[in-house]
Design a protein around this motif. Structure first.
Motif, short mmCIF file in Angstrom:
data_model
loop_
_atom_site.label_atom_id
_atom_site.label_comp_id
_atom_site.label_asym_id
_atom_site.label_seq_id
_atom_site.Cartn_x
_atom_site.Cartn_y
_atom_site.Cartn_z
N GLN A 15 -20.67 -21.92 88.10
CA GLN A 15 -21.04 -23.00 87.47
C GLN A 15 -18.71 -23.15 87.46
N VAL A 16 -18.35 -22.57 87.04
CA VAL A 16 -16.75 -22.16 87.00
C VAL A 16 -16.32 -22.94 88.12
N MET A 17 -16.19 -21.81 89.13
CA MET A 17 -15.68 -22.63 90.25
C MET A 17 -16.33 -24.58 91.34
N ALA A 18 -16.86 -25.06 90.66
CA ALA A 18 -18.14 -26.74 90.24
C ALA A 18 -17.06 -27.13 89.73
N MET B 217 -11.03 -14.92 86.70
CA MET B 217 -11.40 -16.20 87.93
C MET B 217 -10.02 -17.04 88.54
N LEU B 218 -9.91 -16.87 89.81
CA LEU B 218 -9.57 -17.59 90.15
C LEU B 218 -10.00 -18.20 90.91
N LYS B 219 -9.44 -20.27 91.35
CA LYS B 219 -9.60 -21.24 92.38
C LYS B 219 -8.35 -21.57 92.32
N VAL C 88 -9.01 -20.04 86.41
CA VAL C 88 -9.73 -20.61 85.63
C VAL C 88 -10.16 -20.48 84.57
N ALA C 89 -10.62 -19.27 84.67
CA ALA C 89 -11.45 -18.48 83.49
C ALA C 89 -11.40 -17.10 83.43
#
Length: 319
Positions: free
Chosen positions: A299-302, A212-214, A219-220
């Motif tokens: 959850q990850v993006m927050a 996961m990219l942010k 980020v995950a």
């Protein structure tokens, strides 16, 4: 693992664009390996850097720092050979209006120096539901049919690595099913697949591992099953036509009549239900379910649970 060579290796990739407002960092130190034969998902909100990363992989953009290897070949130093090993389905619908479907596939074969390719072209046309449109001019095709041709063009030289950038954006259910059946078959035959998508249920069903990219950073990064296991708690889901009390409305994810409320444990669930009863909110189709990939993503993006949702970057081993 000694002698292990990943299908794709992103090594400290950063990309900064010059803009009128000053430099914009689209990617920051992205490092991850995709193993041979993996079905790998790259997820992130708009602007997270997914398409920039794929453009660098495909040689359409140059990294500001870091490097990308395709089966050990540097995408800058060994451009032609690295590009030959990739089949890239772009996000945009790009097509040549002067040729029919079969002609465009023959021309694409020629770009990669592939001769006597008619049998594979026929198989692509059948597998992607294009056989009855083989002689149609590209201009006459619907958006969904053009998307199928883009997939066929990306696969015409039988690349070992297939890159799909939002391949099912705006296409009908039938095409999505046709495409996934075919891509899953190629993956079983040993092709590596890298997918970016906004349809998180697709990623959950198809991908063995997910990054996961942010804001340009990973980020995950873990197996899909581990990401789902690490997601905390349950989800209370129901339908209602009545407004939620403010305390619950702040927690809820609402899609039309469907409300989803995160709950860490049984006490949370009881507390949510008591608050709903007190506010006289009538519920239909009440269920308690495990978190899905969309819950994990949010959850990850927050910024929640980042520590336990992030695997070791760059492990790369196929599941």
């Amino acid at each position: 693992m000694a002698g292990f060579m990943p299908a794709v290796s992103f090594q400290g990739v950063s990309k900064t664009f010059a803009t009128p407002k000053g430099p914009f960092q689209a990617l920051s130190q992205v490092s991850l390996d995709i193993g041979q034969g993996e079905f790998f998902g790259l997820l992130g909100p708009n602007g997270a850097g997914k398409t920039t990363l794929i453009s660098i992989l495909a040689g359409l953009a140059r990294a500001s720092s870091g490097r990308v290897l395709v089966q050990g070949l540097d995408v800058q130093a060994d451009f032609a050979e690295a590009r030959r090993r990739l089949g890239v389905v772009p996000q945009e619908l790009v097509f040549d209006p002067f040729f029919n479907v079969r002609e465009s596939l023959r021309i694409q074969s020629g770009y990669f120096g592939v001769k006597n390719n008619e049998a594979w072209i026929d198989e692509l046309l059948v597998s992607l539901g294009l056989a009855d449109r083989a002689d149609a001019n590209m201009r006459q095709l619907s958006g969904g049919m053009k998307r199928r041709v883009l997939v066929a063009q990306a696969l015409v030289h039988k690349p070992p690595i297939i890159v799909l950038d939002e391949p099912t954006a705006g296409v009908d259910v039938e095409l999505r099913q046709t495409l996934w059946q075919f891509i899953a078959r190629l993956n079983r035959q040993g092709h590596t697949v890298l997918l970016t998508t906004h349809y998180l249920e697709e990623a959950e069903a198809l991908c063995g591992r997910i990054a996961m990219l942010k804001a340009g950073q990973v980020v995950a990064l873990d197996s899909t099953s581990q990401l789902l296991t690490a997601a905390s708690g349950s989800m209370l889901q129901f339908k209602t036509d009545i407004a939620l009390p403010p305390a619950l409305a702040r927690l809820a994810r609402v899609t039309g009549r469907v409300v989803q409320l995160p709950a860490q444990d049984a006490a949370d669930i009881e507390s949510h239900l008591a608050a709903l009863r007190l506010a006289e909110v009538a519920l239909q189709d009440l269920e308690i379910r495990r978190p899905d990939l969309e819950d994990v993503f949010l959850q990850v993006m927050a910024g929640h649970s980042r520590s336990n949702l992030t695997g070791l970057a760059g492990t790369g081993a196929p599941q």
